[in-house]
Design a protein around this motif. Structure first.
Motif, PDB file in Angstrom:
ATOM      1  N   TYR A  54       0.346  -1.199  -0.017  1.00 35.80           N
ATOM      2  CA  TYR A  54      -0.108  -0.317   0.105  1.00 35.80           C
ATOM      3  C   TYR A  54       0.423   1.522  -0.242  1.00 35.80           C
ATOM      4  N   ALA A  55       2.026   0.954  -0.826  1.00 34.30           N
ATOM      5  CA  ALA A  55       2.806   2.610  -0.523  1.00 34.30           C
ATOM      6  C   ALA A  55       2.523   3.575  -0.925  1.00 34.30           C
ATOM      7  N   ARG A  56       1.457   3.409  -2.120  1.00 30.78           N
ATOM      8  CA  ARG A  56       1.227   4.548  -2.840  1.00 30.78           C
ATOM      9  C   ARG A  56       0.482   5.066  -2.050  1.00 30.78           C
ATOM     10  N   ASN A  79       9.258  11.844   3.143  1.00 31.50           N
ATOM     11  CA  ASN A  79       7.851  11.471   2.856  1.00 31.50           C
ATOM     12  C   ASN A  79       6.649  12.245   1.931  1.00 31.50           C
ATOM     13  N   LEU A  80       6.479  12.119   1.505  1.00 28.88           N
ATOM     14  CA  LEU A  80       5.315  12.899   0.293  1.00 28.88           C
ATOM     15  C   LEU A  80       4.549  13.561   1.925  1.00 28.88           C
ATOM     16  N   ASN A  81       4.060  12.277   2.711  1.00 28.14           N
ATOM     17  CA  ASN A  81       3.281  13.192   3.165  1.00 28.14           C
ATOM     18  C   ASN A  81       3.285  13.952   4.183  1.00 28.14           C
ATOM     19  N   VAL A  82       4.241  13.152   5.045  1.00 26.74           N
ATOM     20  CA  VAL A  82       4.967  13.944   6.063  1.00 26.74           C
ATOM     21  C   VAL A  82       5.434  15.786   5.206  1.00 26.74           C
ATOM     22  N   ARG A  83       5.807  15.775   3.749  1.00 26.67           N
ATOM     23  CA  ARG A  83       6.546  17.110   3.238  1.00 26.67           C
ATOM     24  C   ARG A  83       5.052  17.555   3.113  1.00 26.67           C
ATOM     25  N   GLY A  84       4.142  16.592   2.864  1.00 31.85           N
ATOM     26  CA  GLY A  84       2.918  18.172   2.352  1.00 31.85           C
ATOM     27  C   GLY A  84       2.392  18.752   3.399  1.00 31.85           C
ATOM     28  N   ALA A  85       2.243  17.880   4.860  1.00 27.51           N
ATOM     29  CA  ALA A  85       1.960  18.275   6.210  1.00 27.51           C
ATOM     30  C   ALA A  85       3.489  19.345   6.637  1.00 27.51           C
ATOM     31  N   TYR A  86       3.921  19.309   6.487  1.00 27.41           N
ATOM     32  CA  TYR A  86       4.856  20.127   6.317  1.00 27.41           C
ATOM     33  C   TYR A  86       5.060  21.194   5.653  1.00 27.41           C
ATOM     34  N   LEU A  87       4.521  21.745   5.140  1.00 25.99           N
ATOM     35  CA  LEU A  87       4.174  22.436   3.804  1.00 25.99           C
ATOM     36  C   LEU A  87       3.260  23.212   4.610  1.00 25.99           C
ATOM     37  N   GLU A  88       1.827  22.320   5.023  1.00 16.28           N
ATOM     38  CA  GLU A  88       0.781  22.998   5.623  1.00 16.28           C
ATOM     39  C   GLU A  88       1.328  23.930   6.691  1.00 16.28           C
ATOM     40  N   ALA A 133       8.756   4.752  -8.753  1.00 17.51           N
ATOM     41  CA  ALA A 133       9.231   4.544  -7.549  1.00 17.51           C
ATOM     42  C   ALA A 133       7.743   4.126  -6.693  1.00 17.51           C
ATOM     43  N   LEU A 134       7.379   3.553  -5.703  1.00 17.19           N
ATOM     44  CA  LEU A 134       6.280   3.600  -5.211  1.00 17.19           C
ATOM     45  C   LEU A 134       5.914   4.848  -4.159  1.00 17.19           C
ATOM     46  N   GLY A 135       6.688   5.030  -3.973  1.00 25.26           N
ATOM     47  CA  GLY A 135       6.442   6.562  -2.969  1.00 25.26           C
ATOM     48  C   GLY A 135       7.334   7.351  -3.390  1.00 25.26           C
ATOM     49  N   SER A 136       7.860   8.260  -2.365  1.00 24.94           N
ATOM     50  CA  SER A 136       8.859   9.395  -2.209  1.00 24.94           C
ATOM     51  C   SER A 136      10.918   8.754  -1.834  1.00 24.94           C
ATOM     52  N   ARG A 137      10.040   7.223  -2.023  1.00 26.97           N
ATOM     53  CA  ARG A 137      11.600   6.568  -1.766  1.00 26.97           C
ATOM     54  C   ARG A 137      11.617   5.571  -2.319  1.00 26.97           C
ATOM     55  N   GLU A 138      12.944   4.636  -2.067  1.00 25.62           N
ATOM     56  CA  GLU A 138      13.201   3.148  -2.523  1.00 25.62           C
ATOM     57  C   GLU A 138      12.915   3.199  -4.425  1.00 25.62           C
ATOM     58  N   PRO A 139      13.515   4.038  -5.106  1.00 24.15           N
ATOM     59  CA  PRO A 139      12.992   3.393  -6.518  1.00 24.15           C
ATOM     60  C   PRO A 139      13.580   2.271  -7.180  1.00 24.15           C
ATOM     61  N   ILE A 140      12.840   2.200  -8.541  1.00 26.54           N
ATOM     62  CA  ILE A 140      12.567   0.233  -8.252  1.00 26.54           C
ATOM     63  C   ILE A 140      12.948   0.078 -10.303  1.00 26.54           C
ATOM     64  N   LEU A 141      13.635  -0.487 -10.025  1.00 30.37           N
ATOM     65  CA  LEU A 141      14.075  -0.509 -12.224  1.00 30.37           C
ATOM     66  C   LEU A 141      14.327  -1.972 -12.460  1.00 30.37           C
ATOM     67  N   THR A 142      13.993  -1.983 -13.688  1.00 31.97           N
ATOM     68  CA  THR A 142      13.875  -3.345 -14.920  1.00 31.97           C
ATOM     69  C   THR A 142      14.050  -2.571 -15.858  1.00 31.97           C
ATOM     70  N   ALA A 143      14.952  -3.505 -16.770  1.00 34.67           N
ATOM     71  CA  ALA A 143      15.926  -3.042 -18.027  1.00 34.67           C
ATOM     72  C   ALA A 143      16.291  -4.927 -17.970  1.00 34.67           C
ATOM     73  N   HIS A 144      16.644  -4.665 -19.496  1.00 30.49           N
ATOM     74  CA  HIS A 144      16.784  -5.383 -20.541  1.00 30.49           C
ATOM     75  C   HIS A 144      18.329  -5.460 -20.568  1.00 30.49           C
TER      76      HIS A 144
END
Length: 291
Positions: free
Chosen positions: A73-75, A139-148, A234-245
């Motif tokens: 549920y990271a997204r 974290n995007l949510n924490v960043r949003g709350a911080y901006l608020e 990335a699913l959220g604001s961290r942990e990039p995911i890569l796929t490649a041939h």
């Protein structure tokens, strides 16, 4: 891990503080008849909602992946950020409309309650900002709350300055003017957060990574002829995911060894630890070189 919730306790403290002060600020705004104070209260309401959404998203993001949601549920982090942005925009629109009416027909405000409530709000916002600062970059949510909370802190400063100036000059139009300035300051910050959340939901390349730089680093590994079908998200604001041939050079038969070297480069240079690499011999990959 994207489900790492190291900043949940500060979120709870910030949520409790803002909720308590919201009630105080609404009462103070109605008592003093100050639009600037009520506009700050409206932003405080979005703070409370944003923090609540952040906490909910954080809790849900901790749930493990299952057969229906293999990434978990990271997204929800990005979805929660979108709701926060919508609240910011709605609050700003309401304040702007009310400010126009008050410029046409100025209304008196009570100096004492307006000033003391704003001073209290400034203290609460500074404390909440301190609590949220550590997680705002992760974290995007924490960043949003911080901006608020940051916008509310500046709003409280504006209300304090406005209260003093109105008391000294009697210029009632300063009250709606400050409310407008607060709303206009918030909108660009909301837009930045909106773009960040949309980038996640559209599976865009995470901030700080360049697709062609990653491709070049992979292709520089001994034994690699070319890289195609390269995707980074990335699913959220961290942990990039890569796929490649990964197309192997002619004569290279140690695909597992090359894959380990490519994975090491991704991990060490780009902090990409979740990579799915399909190794291909030249006869398998030639048809895909221009994909």
């Amino acid at each position: 891990m994207p489900t790492d919730i190291r900043h949940e306790r500060p979120l709870w403290f910030a949520f409790g503080l803002t909720l308590l002060f919201l009630l105080v600020e609404v009462a103070g705004g109605l008592w003093s008849n100050s639009l600037a104070l009520l506009s700050d209260a409206a932003h405080m309401l979005t703070d409370v909602t944003a923090l609540g959404i952040s906490l909910l998203s954080v809790r849900l993001a901790r749930r493990p992946a299952d057969a229906r949601r293999t990434y978990g549920y990271a997204r929800l982090e990005a979805l929660g950020a979108l709701v926060n942005v919508a609240l910011l925009f709605v609050a700003a629109a309401i304040i702007l409309l009310e400010a126009v009416e008050r410029v046409v027909a100025p209304q008196p405000v009570a100096f004492g309650p307006m000033l003391w409530v704003a001073l209290t709000g400034l203290a609460v916002n500074l404390l909440a900002m301190r609590l949220l600062a550590a997680g705002a970059g992760e974290n995007l949510n924490v960043r949003g709350a911080y901006l608020e909370v940051l916008s509310d802190m500046l709003g409280s400063l504006g209300v304090i300055i406005g209260a003093v100036l109105i008391h000294l000059t009697g210029w009632l139009w300063l009250d709606p003017l400050i409310a407008v300035l607060i709303a206009l300051w918030v909108l660009p910050r909301g837009w930045v957060l909106l773009r960040a959340a949309a980038q996640v939901l559209m599976q865009g390349v995470p901030a700080g990574l360049e697709l062609e730089q990653v491709r070049a680093a992979m292709q520089a590994v001994a034994g690699v002829a070319a890289v195609h079908d390269l995707h980074i998200w990335a699913l959220g604001s961290r942990e990039p995911i890569l796929t490649a041939h990964v197309l192997l050079q002619e004569g290279v038969d140690d695909g597992d060894g090359v894959r380990a070297q490519v994975a090491a480069v991704l991990r060490e240079r780009f902090a990409i630890t979740h990579a799915t690499l399909q190794m291909e011999a030249r006869h398998c990959g030639e048809a895909h070189l221009h994909d």
